[in-house]
Scaffold this motif. Structure first.
Motif, mmCIF file in Angstrom:
data_model
loop_
_atom_site.group_PDB
_atom_site.id
_atom_site.type_symbol
_atom_site.label_atom_id
_atom_site.label_comp_id
_atom_site.label_asym_id
_atom_site.label_seq_id
_atom_site.Cartn_x
_atom_site.Cartn_y
_atom_site.Cartn_z
ATOM 1 N N PHE A 101 0.854 -1.179 0.000
ATOM 2 C CA PHE A 101 0.000 0.000 0.000
ATOM 3 C C PHE A 101 0.901 1.244 0.000
ATOM 4 O O PHE A 101 1.623 1.481 0.974
ATOM 5 C CB PHE A 101 -0.901 0.007 1.230
ATOM 6 N N PRO A 102 0.888 2.037 -1.069
ATOM 7 C CA PRO A 102 1.855 3.141 -1.178
ATOM 8 C C PRO A 102 1.640 4.238 -0.147
ATOM 9 O O PRO A 102 2.569 4.997 0.140
ATOM 10 C CB PRO A 102 1.634 3.667 -2.600
ATOM 11 N N TRP A 103 0.439 4.329 0.420
ATOM 12 C CA TRP A 103 0.154 5.386 1.390
ATOM 13 C C TRP A 103 0.472 4.980 2.830
ATOM 14 O O TRP A 103 0.307 5.765 3.751
ATOM 15 C CB TRP A 103 -1.316 5.799 1.293
ATOM 16 N N LEU A 104 0.947 3.737 3.020
ATOM 17 C CA LEU A 104 1.272 3.253 4.355
ATOM 18 C C LEU A 104 2.782 3.087 4.511
ATOM 19 O O LEU A 104 3.482 2.744 3.560
ATOM 20 C CB LEU A 104 0.599 1.908 4.627
ATOM 21 N N THR A 105 3.267 3.285 5.704
ATOM 22 C CA THR A 105 4.675 3.042 5.993
ATOM 23 C C THR A 105 4.959 1.549 6.004
ATOM 24 O O THR A 105 4.040 0.719 5.966
ATOM 25 C CB THR A 105 5.050 3.624 7.364
ATOM 26 N N VAL A 106 6.227 1.209 6.063
ATOM 27 C CA VAL A 106 6.619 -0.199 6.153
ATOM 28 C C VAL A 106 5.940 -0.856 7.353
ATOM 29 O O VAL A 106 5.361 -1.945 7.249
ATOM 30 C CB VAL A 106 8.153 -0.318 6.262
ATOM 31 N N ALA A 111 1.574 -4.415 9.337
ATOM 32 C CA ALA A 111 0.472 -4.563 10.298
ATOM 33 C C ALA A 111 -0.888 -4.686 9.635
ATOM 34 O O ALA A 111 -1.876 -5.016 10.319
ATOM 35 C CB ALA A 111 0.464 -3.359 11.242
ATOM 36 N N SER A 112 -0.988 -4.459 8.325
ATOM 37 C CA SER A 112 -2.293 -4.354 7.684
ATOM 38 C C SER A 112 -3.126 -5.632 7.802
ATOM 39 O O SER A 112 -4.352 -5.563 7.954
ATOM 40 C CB SER A 112 -2.132 -3.955 6.213
ATOM 41 N N TYR A 143 8.277 4.847 3.374
ATOM 42 C CA TYR A 143 7.174 4.505 2.487
ATOM 43 C C TYR A 143 7.689 3.646 1.329
ATOM 44 O O TYR A 143 8.894 3.654 1.020
ATOM 45 C CB TYR A 143 6.507 5.773 1.969
ATOM 46 N N PRO A 144 6.816 2.866 0.688
ATOM 47 C CA PRO A 144 7.260 1.951 -0.366
ATOM 48 C C PRO A 144 8.127 2.591 -1.443
ATOM 49 O O PRO A 144 9.079 1.955 -1.924
ATOM 50 C CB PRO A 144 5.934 1.429 -0.939
ATOM 51 N N HIS A 145 7.845 3.844 -1.837
ATOM 52 C CA HIS A 145 8.636 4.468 -2.896
ATOM 53 C C HIS A 145 10.060 4.766 -2.456
ATOM 54 O O HIS A 145 10.926 5.070 -3.295
ATOM 55 C CB HIS A 145 7.956 5.757 -3.392
ATOM 56 N N GLN A 146 10.325 4.648 -1.164
ATOM 57 C CA GLN A 146 11.666 4.901 -0.640
ATOM 58 C C GLN A 146 12.482 3.616 -0.489
ATOM 59 O O GLN A 146 13.610 3.662 -0.008
ATOM 60 C CB GLN A 146 11.555 5.615 0.713
ATOM 61 N N LEU A 147 11.921 2.494 -0.921
ATOM 62 C CA LEU A 147 12.565 1.196 -0.752
ATOM 63 C C LEU A 147 13.115 0.681 -2.078
ATOM 64 O O LEU A 147 12.583 0.979 -3.151
ATOM 65 C CB LEU A 147 11.568 0.173 -0.209
ATOM 66 N N SER A 148 14.156 -0.134 -1.991
ATOM 67 C CA SER A 148 14.625 -0.862 -3.163
ATOM 68 C C SER A 148 13.672 -2.027 -3.433
ATOM 69 O O SER A 148 12.809 -2.357 -2.600
ATOM 70 C CB SER A 148 16.034 -1.403 -2.919
ATOM 71 N N GLY A 149 13.830 -2.668 -4.590
ATOM 72 C CA GLY A 149 12.971 -3.795 -4.921
ATOM 73 C C GLY A 149 13.080 -4.925 -3.913
ATOM 74 O O GLY A 149 12.079 -5.524 -3.498
ATOM 75 N N GLY A 150 14.313 -5.224 -3.501
ATOM 76 C CA GLY A 150 14.515 -6.291 -2.531
ATOM 77 C C GLY A 150 13.908 -5.964 -1.182
ATOM 78 O O GLY A 150 13.317 -6.831 -0.513
#
Length: 263
Positions: A101-106, A111-112, A143-150
Motif C-alpha cells: 500500500f503506497p500510502w502506508l509506511t513499512v 500490520a495491515s 514509504y514503499p517508494h523509498q525502498l529498493s525492490g529487494g
C-alpha cells in the motif's frame, strides 16, 4: 532472530496440502482454455516444494487454487484433510510484485493483515518481531517508494508472515529483482523457512533457485500443465551452486524442460 512461540504446538504451525486429481479451465467467450490437467501433489507439513515449468503453463493458477481464491473445475484441494473452499490467513500468497500500500509506511504495511482481522491491538508485538526478522527496523517509517525492490519484497514477505501462516505460497517472488539481490533474498527466505516452520510452495522459472531452496522439485509440461517429473533434493542446507550432484540435477531438470544441457 527467531520468532517467539508460546509452546511446541505454536512452533509446529504448518499444514499438509493435498492436491488430488485437479484439472482447471477458463471459459473465454466461445471457447474453453484448459490450464491444469489431472494434477496430484501431496505436500508434507513443513516441506518446501518448488514448481517448475514453461511460462503460462498453469503454475500460478495452481497457487491461486491452493490459496482458495478460485475453485478447481475438477478435483479437490485440502489442508490437513479439510477441503479448501475460500481464502484463509493460514494460507498466504506472495506475488512477484510486492503490491504494498503506497500510502502506508513499512510498519503499517506489515500490520495491515492484523488490522484487517481486528487483532492488531493484541498482536502489535508481531510487527516489531517481523521488522527485526527481515532486517528493516531502520526503515519502519519509510514509504514503499523509498525502498529498493529487494526491501519491498521483504516487506511483502513480512506482511505475509505476521499472520503466522501455515502455508506460504510464493509466486515468483524474486523474479523482478537483480541477480545479486535475488541471491540475498533466496538466502533470507531459506532462513525464514527454517526459523518459522511454514510449509512452502514456490513457483519459479529458475532451476538453480529451485534446487538451492526446495526439498522437492516438480516439473510441469506446457499448458495444460501435467506433472512430467519429480526430483527429491536430499542435500542439506546451505547448498552450493557448484555441488556436483546439484549440477547433475540441474542438467536433468533442464532436459525435462526441453532446454539444452549446456545452457
Amino acid at each position: 532472530m527467531a520468532l517467539a512461540f508460546s509452546s511446541t504446538e505454536d512452533r509446529n504451525r504448518n499444514l499438509r496440502l493435498e492436491i488430488d486429481s485437479v484439472s482447471h479451465h477458463y471459459d473465454l467467450g466461445d471457447r474453453t482454455l484448459p490450464v491444469l490437467d489431472n494434477v496430484s501433489i501431496s505436500v508434507k507439513p513443513g516441506e518446501f516444494v518448488a514448481l517448475l515449468g514453461p511460462s503460462g503453463c498453469g503454475k500460478s493458477t495452481l497457487l491461486r487454487l491452493a490459496a482458495g481464491l478460485e475453485q478447481p473445475s475438477q478435483g479437490l484441494l485440502s489442508e490437513d484433510g479439510t477441503p479448501i473452499t475460500n481464502p484463509d490467513p493460514d494460507r498466504i500468497l506472495v506475488f512477484q510484485d510486492a503490491t504494498l500500500f503506497p500510502w502506508l509506511t513499512v510498519r503499517k504495511n506489515i500490520a495491515s493483515g492484523l488490522d484487517a482481522r481486528g487483532v492488531l491491538k493484541e498482536q502489535q508485538h508481531r510487527v516489531g518481531e517481523l521488522l527485526k526478522l527481515v532486517k528493516l527496523e531502520a526503515f519502519a517509517d519509510a514509504y514503499p517508494h523509498q525502498l529498493s525492490g529487494g526491501m519491498a519484497q521483504r516487506v511483502a514477505i513480512a506482511r505475509a508472515l505476521v499472520n503466522d501462516p501455515k502455508l506460504l505460497l510464493l509466486d515468483e517472488p524474486f523474479g523482478k529483482l537483480d541477480s545479486l539481490t535475488r541471491l540475498t533474498m533466496q538466502k533470507e527466505l531459506l532462513q525464514l523457512w527454517k526459523q518459522t516452520g511454514f510449509t512452502a510452495l514456490l513457483v519459479t522459472h529458475d532451476v538453480e533457485e529451485a534446487l538451492l531452496l526446495a526439498d522437492r522439485v516438480i516439473v510441469f509440461s506446457d499448458r495444460p500443465a501435467r506433472i512430467v517429473a519429480e526430483v527429491n533434493v536430499t542435500k542439506s542446507h546451505p547448498r552450493k551452486r557448484d555441488d556436483s550432484d546439484l549440477v547433475d540435477l540441474r542438467r536433468s531438470l533442464l532436459e525435462q524442460l526441453g532446454v539444452s544441457h549446456d545452457v
